[in-house]
Design an enzyme around this catalytic site. Structure first.
Site, PDB file in Angstrom:
ATOM      1  N   GLY A 136     -21.883 -30.527 -68.958  1.00  0.00           N
ATOM      2  CA  GLY A 136     -22.813 -29.914 -67.928  1.00  0.00           C
ATOM      3  C   GLY A 136     -22.819 -28.425 -67.868  1.00  0.00           C
ATOM      4  O   GLY A 136     -23.283 -27.704 -66.995  1.00  0.00           O
ATOM      5  N   SER A 137     -22.600 -27.752 -69.125  1.00  0.00           N
ATOM      6  CA  SER A 137     -22.598 -26.299 -69.149  1.00  0.00           C
ATOM      7  C   SER A 137     -24.073 -25.665 -68.938  1.00  0.00           C
ATOM      8  O   SER A 137     -24.151 -24.791 -68.322  1.00  0.00           O
ATOM      9  CB  SER A 137     -21.884 -25.645 -70.300  1.00  0.00           C
ATOM     10  OG  SER A 137     -22.447 -25.969 -71.403  1.00  0.00           O
ATOM     11  N   HIS A 168     -31.939 -28.768 -77.266  1.00  0.00           N
ATOM     12  CA  HIS A 168     -31.283 -29.207 -78.590  1.00  0.00           C
ATOM     13  C   HIS A 168     -30.791 -28.124 -79.427  1.00  0.00           C
ATOM     14  O   HIS A 168     -31.248 -26.862 -79.596  1.00  0.00           O
ATOM     15  CB  HIS A 168     -32.412 -29.802 -79.586  1.00  0.00           C
ATOM     16  CG  HIS A 168     -31.700 -30.542 -80.753  1.00  0.00           C
ATOM     17  ND1 HIS A 168     -30.969 -31.651 -80.910  1.00  0.00           N
ATOM     18  CD2 HIS A 168     -31.782 -29.854 -82.143  1.00  0.00           C
ATOM     19  CE1 HIS A 168     -30.626 -31.770 -82.057  1.00  0.00           C
ATOM     20  NE2 HIS A 168     -30.975 -30.793 -82.834  1.00  0.00           N
TER      21      HIS A 168
HETATM   22  C1  GRF Z   1     -25.645 -28.968 -75.636  1.00  0.00           C
HETATM   23  O1  GRF Z   1     -25.275 -28.418 -76.736  1.00  0.00           O
HETATM   24  C2  GRF Z   1     -27.126 -29.335 -75.666  1.00  0.00           C
HETATM   25  O2  GRF Z   1     -27.940 -28.673 -76.666  1.00  0.00           O
HETATM   26  C3  GRF Z   1     -26.934 -30.891 -76.530  1.00  0.00           C
HETATM   27  O3  GRF Z   1     -25.790 -31.364 -75.819  1.00  0.00           O
HETATM   28  C4  GRF Z   1     -25.020 -30.264 -75.247  1.00  0.00           C
HETATM   29  C5  GRF Z   1     -24.752 -30.430 -73.883  1.00  0.00           C
HETATM   30  O4  GRF Z   1     -23.744 -29.546 -73.362  1.00  0.00           O
HETATM   31  N1  GRF Z   1     -27.690 -31.631 -76.144  1.00  0.00           N
HETATM   32  P1  GRF Z   1     -23.638 -29.490 -71.699  1.00  0.00           P
HETATM   33  O5  GRF Z   1     -23.187 -30.797 -71.245  1.00  0.00           O
HETATM   34  O6  GRF Z   1     -24.707 -28.708 -71.295  1.00  0.00           O
HETATM   35  O7  GRF Z   1     -22.417 -28.397 -71.704  1.00  0.00           O
END
Ligand code: GRF
Length: 216
Positions: free
Chosen positions: A13-14, A110
């Protein structure tokens, strides 16, 4: 009126956190009304709760197939009044039916410069291919995975000593800036889908170009 946004997550969830922080700004054109995870133990659920945002778990394991799972998602989304749905590390493939229901209101991030490197393991594949730049793409979702009109991209250089983790960290920093920008453009109505692309009203493109390596 701020646009009501629901965020779908599966884990850390960053990117959700970056959206939460952006939405704290008084002038930000969107508010996060709900966070849904398909994993009950997703760390992002705690981030949402800490920010006072309502959360739901819709566990795909509790449904027999994609359609009933997505019907449950849609029920939750309808109950929250969401006008835009942001996928932020949401690790379930969505059917064409769901994608079409939310056409031009469903956004994904992505970690590559699409259309290069769709799918998983993007950073390892970028390193193996020897490309000089990596980055991220925020796009409207279409039925084909990691495909759809591009709203924002951010590029970062690949360095000679990069490993997957170092590159992923650099791209993630870019993601945390690109996603709030893209959501603001869509929520404010400045980003419009035109055919297979997105036109942005009043956008100021960056000047010049980046070269990598920068000099010999
Ligand atoms: C991110 O790299 C996003 O681009 C991909 O999955 C990852 C999720 O990271 N789809 P977070 O959960 O938002 O930290």
């Amino acid at each position: 009126m701020k646009k009501k946004v629901a965020v779908l997550i599966s884990g850390r969830g960053s990117n959700l956190q970056a959206l939460i922080e952006a939405a704290r700004e008084r002038d930000y054109p969107a508010e996060i009304v709900h966070v849904i995870s398909n994993h009950p133990d997703a760390a992002g659920l705690e981030r949402a709760a800490a920010a006072g945002i309502a959360t739901s778990v819709v566990d795909h394991k509790g449904y027999r197939g994609r359609e009933p799972f997505e019907a449950a998602l849609n029920e939750r989304l309808a109950a929250t009044g969401a006008e835009l749905v942001c996928l932020a590390g949401f690790m379930r493939l969505l059917t064409a039916g769901f994608v079409n229901t939310w056409r031009d209101r469903l956004i994904n991030i992505h970690p590559s410069l699409l259309p290069a490197f769709p799918g998983l393991d993007t950073h390892a594949r970028a390193l193996a291919a020897g490309v000089r730049f990596a980055g991220c793409t925020v796009h409207f979702v279409r039925a084909e995975m990691d495909n759809g009109p591009i709203i924002v991209q951010a590029a970062v250089p690949i360095r000679p000593d990069d490993d997957e983790a170092a590159l992923a960290a650099r791209v993630l920093e870019a993601e945390h800036r690109a996603y709030p920008l893209a959501v603001a453009l869509v929520a404010s109505g400045r980003a419009r889908v035109v055919g297979d692309t997105v036109a942005i009203d009043g956008a100021a493109p960056p000047a010049g170009f980046l070269m990598n390596p920068a000099g010999a």
